[in-house]
Design an enzyme around this catalytic site. Structure first.
Site, short mmCIF file in Angstrom:
data_model
loop_
_atom_site.label_atom_id
_atom_site.label_comp_id
_atom_site.label_asym_id
_atom_site.label_seq_id
_atom_site.Cartn_x
_atom_site.Cartn_y
_atom_site.Cartn_z
N THR A 12 2.83 -5.36 2.44
CA THR A 12 2.48 -5.81 3.79
C THR A 12 2.46 -4.58 4.69
OG1 THR A 12 4.80 -6.24 4.37
CG2 THR A 12 3.56 -8.10 3.49
N GLY A 13 1.80 -4.72 5.82
CA GLY A 13 1.69 -3.57 6.73
C GLY A 13 0.27 -3.03 6.72
N GLY A 21 -2.96 -2.16 5.93
CA GLY A 21 -3.65 -2.41 4.67
C GLY A 21 -4.46 -1.23 4.18
N ARG A 57 -13.64 -7.12 8.82
CA ARG A 57 -12.70 -6.17 8.20
C ARG A 57 -11.83 -6.89 7.16
NH1 ARG A 57 -6.83 -5.98 7.74
NH2 ARG A 57 -6.21 -3.82 7.47
N VAL A 58 -11.72 -6.30 5.99
CA VAL A 58 -10.88 -6.87 4.94
C VAL A 58 -9.75 -5.87 4.66
CG1 VAL A 58 -10.82 -7.51 2.49
CG2 VAL A 58 -12.74 -8.22 3.92
N GLY A 59 -8.54 -6.37 4.61
CA GLY A 59 -7.40 -5.50 4.35
C GLY A 59 -7.06 -5.44 2.87
N ASP A 60 -5.83 -5.05 2.60
CA ASP A 60 -5.38 -4.90 1.21
C ASP A 60 -5.03 -6.23 0.54
OD1 ASP A 60 -3.26 -5.05 3.13
OD2 ASP A 60 -1.84 -4.52 1.56
N THR A 81 1.98 -10.40 7.41
CA THR A 81 1.39 -10.95 6.17
C THR A 81 2.53 -11.61 5.45
OG1 THR A 81 -0.28 -9.21 5.95
CG2 THR A 81 0.44 -10.20 3.90
#
Ligand code: ASP
Length: 365
Positions: free
Chosen positions: A264-265, A267, A241-244, A213
């Site tokens: 980052t990483g 999420g 899928r939605v991350g952070d 990211t």
């Protein structure tokens, strides 16, 4: 027993602050938020892949340009780079081979934010996130609606799946199970195409890196903070899928007078800890960005140990979280830090009067 509402304050007394104020005064005063002061020194902090645009970005901050303009341009360069397989063009796709992007931006001076999630075929999701912030009364648009919104604002339809990313996805499909009918090509020349992903296509490898990211936070000459985070998310993620990254408070957060942070990483861990807003809350209380980052990382370790009850793979054999996670933070005093959950040789990007450079991430483990 009286009527339940009898114990509740009436609306007028709540508005007057008569009831809430004694409780609120127990917390550090957010009053600094209203005292944006001139910065001693403009500053940019972010993930290592944001370094490329930071020297110029810092020069623009020195000339007095707003932080939000600068951070979005810094990450736009990463979004357009086909060699970065974790962001924008060239980002690794989802299970179906479709590149779905998440991005957000936040402006401390107006305490406003915008974001997009699961956005397809648009090169610059961070710019679209800014349009959501500035041209709607909303914070988040997703999927087809986000795409139509971007097109309406003149963003072109772009095929984001590069040959390199398609090859990696194909190899992932072919090697994910020995119980289907897909066969990877014989080891040899073909593997050179995806050899840049350690472990992908290697049946002996337990896993391969799926993260990446870009984040950038700024402190402008006027003392305002701003930030943005943009990503193609986890490689080969479940479609939708939605991350952070597009979730305000998780993948990024900033607050006037306090500071700015991003993640980052993995999420899911940043979401479950509301990681970026947790860092900024500590900055508001006066913590150094390094201490704030390490404190939130420690909380994430504790939370992961609870989560591991139903998902043991989240911990390694030593009981340490098995995934990568990084936090980046700056405050309005011009202090900054990058911290990582694990890994010794990891770096983050920073630009200030001493130049644009990579510095080592502080590591918890
Ligand atoms: N945080 C991103 C996400 O979970 C991915 C990453 O940074 O590796 O979508």
């Amino acid at each position: 027993m009286g009527h339940p509402s009898a114990a509740r304050p009436d609306r007028r007394s709540v508005i007057a602050g008569a009831v809430l104020l004694p409780t609120m005064s127990a917390f550090p005063r957010p009053g600094r938020a209203r005292e944006a002061r001139p910065a001693a020194e403009p500053l940019l902090v972010g993930s290592s892949n944001a370094l490329g645009g930071m020297e110029e970005g810092h020069a623009r901050l020195v000339r007095g340009e707003p932080g939000l303009d600068v951070v979005i341009d810094v990450v736009s360069a990463v979004e357009a780079d086909p060699e970065d397989t974790s962001v924008g063009l060239g980002g690794l796709p989802n299970e179906d081979g479709v590149v779905q992007l998440d991005a957000a931006c936040m402006d401390g001076a107006t305490h406003n934010a915008g974001s997009v999630a699961a956005l397809e075929n648009i090169l610059h999701p961070a710019r679209v996130a800014r349009l959501v912030m500035e041209r709607t009364d909303h914070c988040l648009l997703v999927g087809k609606g986000a795409y139509e919104f971007a097109r309406m604002h003149g963003h072109e339809h772009v095929d984001l799946l590069t040959e390199k990313a398609r090859e990696a996805w194909l190899r992932w499909r072919e090697t994910m199970s020995t119980r289907d009918d897909r066969l990877p090509p014989p080891a040899g020349k073909e593997d050179e195409k995806t050899g840049w992903i350690p472990g992908l296509g290697d049946p002996a490898a337990d896993s391969f890196p799926r993260h990446g990211t870009t984040h950038c936070s700024a402190l402008s000459r006027a003392g305002d903070v701003a930030c943005t985070t943009t990503t193609s998310g986890l490689a080969f993620k479940v479609p939708g899928r939605v991350g952070d990254s597009p979730l305000i408070g998780c993948g990024l957060y900033c607050e006037a007078g306090s500071g700015s942070a991003g993640a980052t990483g993995r999420g899911e861990s940043a979401i479950l800890a509301n990681a970026s807003s947790a860092v900024v809350a500590l900055l508001r209380a006066g913590a150094h960005p390094r201490d704030a980052g390490l404190e939130v990382m420690s909380r994430i370790v504790e939370q992961t140990r609870l989560q591991a009850a139903w998902q043991p793979g989240l911990l390694d054999e030593k009981g340490i979280p098995s995934f990568g996670l990084e936090l980046y933070a700056l405050d309005t005093e011009g202090r900054f830090a990058g911290v990582t959950l694990r890994g010794k040789d990891r770096e983050f990007a920073v630009a200030n009067a001493d130049g644009a450079r990579l510095e080592p991430l502080e590591t918890l483990f």
